[in-house]
Design a protein around this motif. Structure first.
Motif, PDB file in Angstrom:
ATOM      1  N   ASP A  77       0.860  -1.186   0.000  1.00  0.00           N
ATOM      2  CA  ASP A  77       0.000   0.000   0.000  1.00  0.00           C
ATOM      3  C   ASP A  77       0.897   1.238   0.000  1.00  0.00           C
ATOM      4  N   PRO A  78       0.641   2.205  -0.893  1.00  0.00           N
ATOM      5  CA  PRO A  78       1.456   3.426  -0.904  1.00  0.00           C
ATOM      6  C   PRO A  78       1.508   4.135   0.446  1.00  0.00           C
ATOM      7  N   LYS A  79       0.466   3.964   1.264  1.00  0.00           N
ATOM      8  CA  LYS A  79       0.414   4.634   2.573  1.00  0.00           C
ATOM      9  C   LYS A  79       1.510   4.133   3.515  1.00  0.00           C
ATOM     10  N   ILE A  80       2.016   2.929   3.275  1.00  0.00           N
ATOM     11  CA  ILE A  80       3.082   2.378   4.114  1.00  0.00           C
ATOM     12  C   ILE A  80       4.379   3.155   3.917  1.00  0.00           C
ATOM     13  N   GLY A  93      11.718  -2.709 -17.961  1.00  0.00           N
ATOM     14  CA  GLY A  93      10.278  -2.488 -18.022  1.00  0.00           C
ATOM     15  C   GLY A  93       9.634  -2.582 -16.654  1.00  0.00           C
ATOM     16  N   THR A  94       8.352  -2.220 -16.604  1.00  0.00           N
ATOM     17  CA  THR A  94       7.608  -2.293 -15.339  1.00  0.00           C
ATOM     18  C   THR A  94       6.319  -3.096 -15.487  1.00  0.00           C
ATOM     19  N   ASP A  95       6.196  -3.873 -16.570  1.00  0.00           N
ATOM     20  CA  ASP A  95       4.975  -4.650 -16.764  1.00  0.00           C
ATOM     21  C   ASP A  95       4.747  -5.633 -15.622  1.00  0.00           C
ATOM     22  N   HIS A  96       5.834  -6.077 -14.968  1.00  0.00           N
ATOM     23  CA  HIS A  96       5.715  -7.060 -13.884  1.00  0.00           C
ATOM     24  C   HIS A  96       5.113  -6.461 -12.613  1.00  0.00           C
ATOM     25  N   VAL A  97       5.038  -5.134 -12.519  1.00  0.00           N
ATOM     26  CA  VAL A  97       4.434  -4.491 -11.338  1.00  0.00           C
ATOM     27  C   VAL A  97       3.224  -3.633 -11.709  1.00  0.00           C
ATOM     28  N   ILE A 102       1.023   0.397  -5.875  1.00  0.00           N
ATOM     29  CA  ILE A 102       1.991   1.483  -6.100  1.00  0.00           C
ATOM     30  C   ILE A 102       1.861   2.013  -7.521  1.00  0.00           C
ATOM     31  N   TYR A 103       1.711   1.100  -8.463  1.00  0.00           N
ATOM     32  CA  TYR A 103       1.615   1.492  -9.873  1.00  0.00           C
ATOM     33  C   TYR A 103       0.258   2.132 -10.177  1.00  0.00           C
ATOM     34  N   ARG A 104      -0.791   1.511  -9.664  1.00  0.00           N
ATOM     35  CA  ARG A 104      -2.148   1.929 -10.046  1.00  0.00           C
ATOM     36  C   ARG A 104      -2.716   3.053  -9.182  1.00  0.00           C
ATOM     37  N   ASN A 105      -2.326   3.074  -7.907  1.00  0.00           N
ATOM     38  CA  ASN A 105      -3.024   3.969  -6.977  1.00  0.00           C
ATOM     39  C   ASN A 105      -2.122   5.021  -6.353  1.00  0.00           C
ATOM     40  N   SER A 106      -0.999   5.308  -6.982  1.00  0.00           N
ATOM     41  CA  SER A 106      -0.129   6.356  -6.457  1.00  0.00           C
ATOM     42  C   SER A 106       0.420   7.185  -7.602  1.00  0.00           C
ATOM     43  N   ASP A 107       0.953   8.344  -7.253  1.00  0.00           N
ATOM     44  CA  ASP A 107       1.615   9.169  -8.258  1.00  0.00           C
ATOM     45  C   ASP A 107       3.121   9.235  -8.007  1.00  0.00           C
ATOM     46  N   ILE A 108       3.632   8.231  -7.285  1.00  0.00           N
ATOM     47  CA  ILE A 108       5.077   8.150  -7.056  1.00  0.00           C
ATOM     48  C   ILE A 108       5.778   7.965  -8.396  1.00  0.00           C
ATOM     49  N   THR A 109       6.785   8.775  -8.669  1.00  0.00           N
ATOM     50  CA  THR A 109       7.519   8.674  -9.921  1.00  0.00           C
ATOM     51  C   THR A 109       8.260   7.338  -9.996  1.00  0.00           C
ATOM     52  N   LEU A 110       8.174   6.691 -11.155  1.00  0.00           N
ATOM     53  CA  LEU A 110       8.848   5.424 -11.384  1.00  0.00           C
ATOM     54  C   LEU A 110       9.897   5.620 -12.472  1.00  0.00           C
ATOM     55  N   THR A 111      11.111   5.138 -12.230  1.00  0.00           N
ATOM     56  CA  THR A 111      12.150   5.180 -13.260  1.00  0.00           C
ATOM     57  C   THR A 111      12.664   3.766 -13.496  1.00  0.00           C
ATOM     58  N   THR A 112      13.197   3.533 -14.688  1.00  0.00           N
ATOM     59  CA  THR A 112      13.670   2.199 -15.055  1.00  0.00           C
ATOM     60  C   THR A 112      15.146   2.229 -15.439  1.00  0.00           C
ATOM     61  N   SER A 113      15.666   1.039 -15.680  1.00  0.00           N
ATOM     62  CA  SER A 113      17.052   0.897 -16.126  1.00  0.00           C
ATOM     63  C   SER A 113      17.132   0.692 -17.631  1.00  0.00           C
ATOM     64  N   SER A 114      16.125   1.155 -18.339  1.00  0.00           N
ATOM     65  CA  SER A 114      16.149   1.074 -19.801  1.00  0.00           C
ATOM     66  C   SER A 114      17.401   1.763 -20.330  1.00  0.00           C
ATOM     67  N   ASN A 358      14.433   8.418 -17.775  1.00  0.00           N
ATOM     68  CA  ASN A 358      13.870   7.063 -17.752  1.00  0.00           C
ATOM     69  C   ASN A 358      12.597   6.973 -16.915  1.00  0.00           C
ATOM     70  N   VAL A 359      11.792   8.017 -16.953  1.00  0.00           N
ATOM     71  CA  VAL A 359      10.541   8.039 -16.165  1.00  0.00           C
ATOM     72  C   VAL A 359       9.465   7.243 -16.905  1.00  0.00           C
ATOM     73  N   VAL A 360       8.733   6.419 -16.167  1.00  0.00           N
ATOM     74  CA  VAL A 360       7.658   5.607 -16.736  1.00  0.00           C
ATOM     75  C   VAL A 360       6.409   6.465 -16.932  1.00  0.00           C
ATOM     76  N   ASP A 361       5.840   6.362 -18.122  1.00  0.00           N
ATOM     77  CA  ASP A 361       4.532   6.968 -18.406  1.00  0.00           C
ATOM     78  C   ASP A 361       3.490   5.887 -18.143  1.00  0.00           C
ATOM     79  N   ARG A 362       2.771   6.004 -17.045  1.00  0.00           N
ATOM     80  CA  ARG A 362       1.834   4.946 -16.674  1.00  0.00           C
ATOM     81  C   ARG A 362       0.748   4.750 -17.721  1.00  0.00           C
TER      82      ARG A 362
END
Length: 366
Positions: A77-80, A93-97, A102-114, A358-362
């Motif tokens: 939970d993002p609240k944690i 990629g981030t398809d596995h998450v 975190i992916y669906r219910n937050s606006d936390i920025t995600l970056t990858t190692s692409s 390398n920011v993910v566009d959700r």
């Protein structure tokens, strides 16, 4: 594990499946005095084994962490983890998450190692193209048999000069493969989801291993785009000899290439290399196209399959014109170093008020 955090520091929590890269971390901390790492090793788990989410939530100091560095370990939970500023994934990629809170219910920025995998995966692709054209399977079989075979049994090699490489997904992997293939005499055409009609739009804006790739996007003789069938078919009809599948897995690209697409590629007796995700291809249709005597594919190299691990009874294992490897093309001795280089650059950008790379566009899924 590192020392305890203090409140004024940027607090980086690493949960990764390999030993702590002490020198890398110390180097980053030296350059960024306000940054402190806390490192935990979480071993790889077989895909058949349930992920220990309750243990993950309980074990790690989520409330204090401001940056997370991980493959799969996330709070439920993002609240944690109320102070997380961004999450850096060591995967491309981030398809596995993509189904996690975190992916669906937050606006936390995600970056990858692409970008870090370009050189080693490009080498894998070129290796597979050459292995197939030079009958390497048969030559290794002869060596194992201590047999000096006759060249009439394998025929003449088809070199790469004048062949056309179609790169489906012109990212860092596609660009480095294009660079090597171009040096071998191949023509390159590129396919992207969105149009790239200006010189600026063709540039690679992500992480680039120095000296590699196609930073300005000048190698392709033509660019194609669009995720609809008509656009895809228009690209595949361009007399492609070798198709590199390098698009990320999204809802739009799942089963992107099936019977119709293989029939188009079969007219040129094309070879396919897939280093993206197995489910981008309709696997049963792929097998049928590889078994066709006329109008089918001349071969395939698959580092990814659907499912993974590939079922023992799959026909792909025994097809003479197929090479199957267990999702290893991206593994390299510089993996950690390059991924932490992206993290370090983003720490610098964060400090200087610049956008992260390398920011993910959700919405796009990558």
């Amino acid at each position: 594990m590192g020392e305890a955090w203090t409140a004024e520091q940027e607090r980086v929590l690493c949960i990764l499946p390999f030993p702590e890269p002490t020198e890398l971390i110390e180097s980053i901390e030296k350059k960024h005095p306000n940054v402190k790492f806390l490192y935990h090793t979480l071993n790889w788990l077989p895909k058949s084994q349930p992920f220990p989410q309750a243990e993950i939530d309980e074990k790690y100091p989520w409330k204090e962490a401001t940056i997370l560095c991980t493959f799969t370990a996330l709070p439920s939970d993002p609240k944690i983890a109320p102070n997380l500023r961004f999450i850096h994934f060591l995967s491309a990629g981030t398809d596995h998450v993509s189904k996690t809170p975190i992916y669906r219910n937050s606006d936390i920025t995600l970056t990858t190692s692409s970008g870090i995998h370009g050189p080693q995966i490009a080498e894998w692709v070129i290796m597979q193209i050459l292995n197939h054209s030079h009958s390497e399977k048969k030559l290794i079989e002869w060596q194992n048999q201590h047999k000096w075979g006759a060249h009439q049994e394998i025929g003449f090699a088809r070199d790469s000069v004048g062949q056309r490489l179609g790169v489906l997904g012109y990212g860092s992997i596609g660009r480095q493969t294009a660079k090597v293939a171009k040096a071998m005499g191949m023509d390159i055409i590129a396919f992207t989801a969105s149009p790239r009609k200006t010189p600026e739009s063709k540039k690679d804006s992500g992480y680039i291993v120095p000296g590699t790739g196609d930073p300005d996007g000048t190698l392709p003789s033509a660019w194609y785009s669009g995720l609809d069938k008509q656009s895809l078919h228009n690209f595949l009809k361009q007399d492609i000899d070798v198709l590199l599948v390098a698009v990320p897995l999204t809802e739009q690209t799942r089963h992107f290439i099936g019977k119709e697409e293989f029939e188009i590629l079969g007219k040129k007796n094309a070879f396919i290399a897939n280093i993206a995700r197995g489910s981008i291809l309709q696997q049963d249709d792929l097998i049928a196209a590889l078994k066709k005597k006329e109008g089918g594919l001349r071969g395939a190299a698959l580092d990814v399959t659907d499912p993974e691990p590939l079922n023992e009874e799959s026909e792909l294992w025994d097809l003479e014109n197929v090479a199957v490897t267990p999702h290893v093309s991206g593994m390299g001795t510089t993996y950690q170093e390059r991924s932490f280089a992206i993290l370090e650059r983003n720490l610098t950008n964060l400090e200087n008020g610049k956008p992260l790379i390398n920011v993910v566009d959700r919405k796009r899924g990558y």
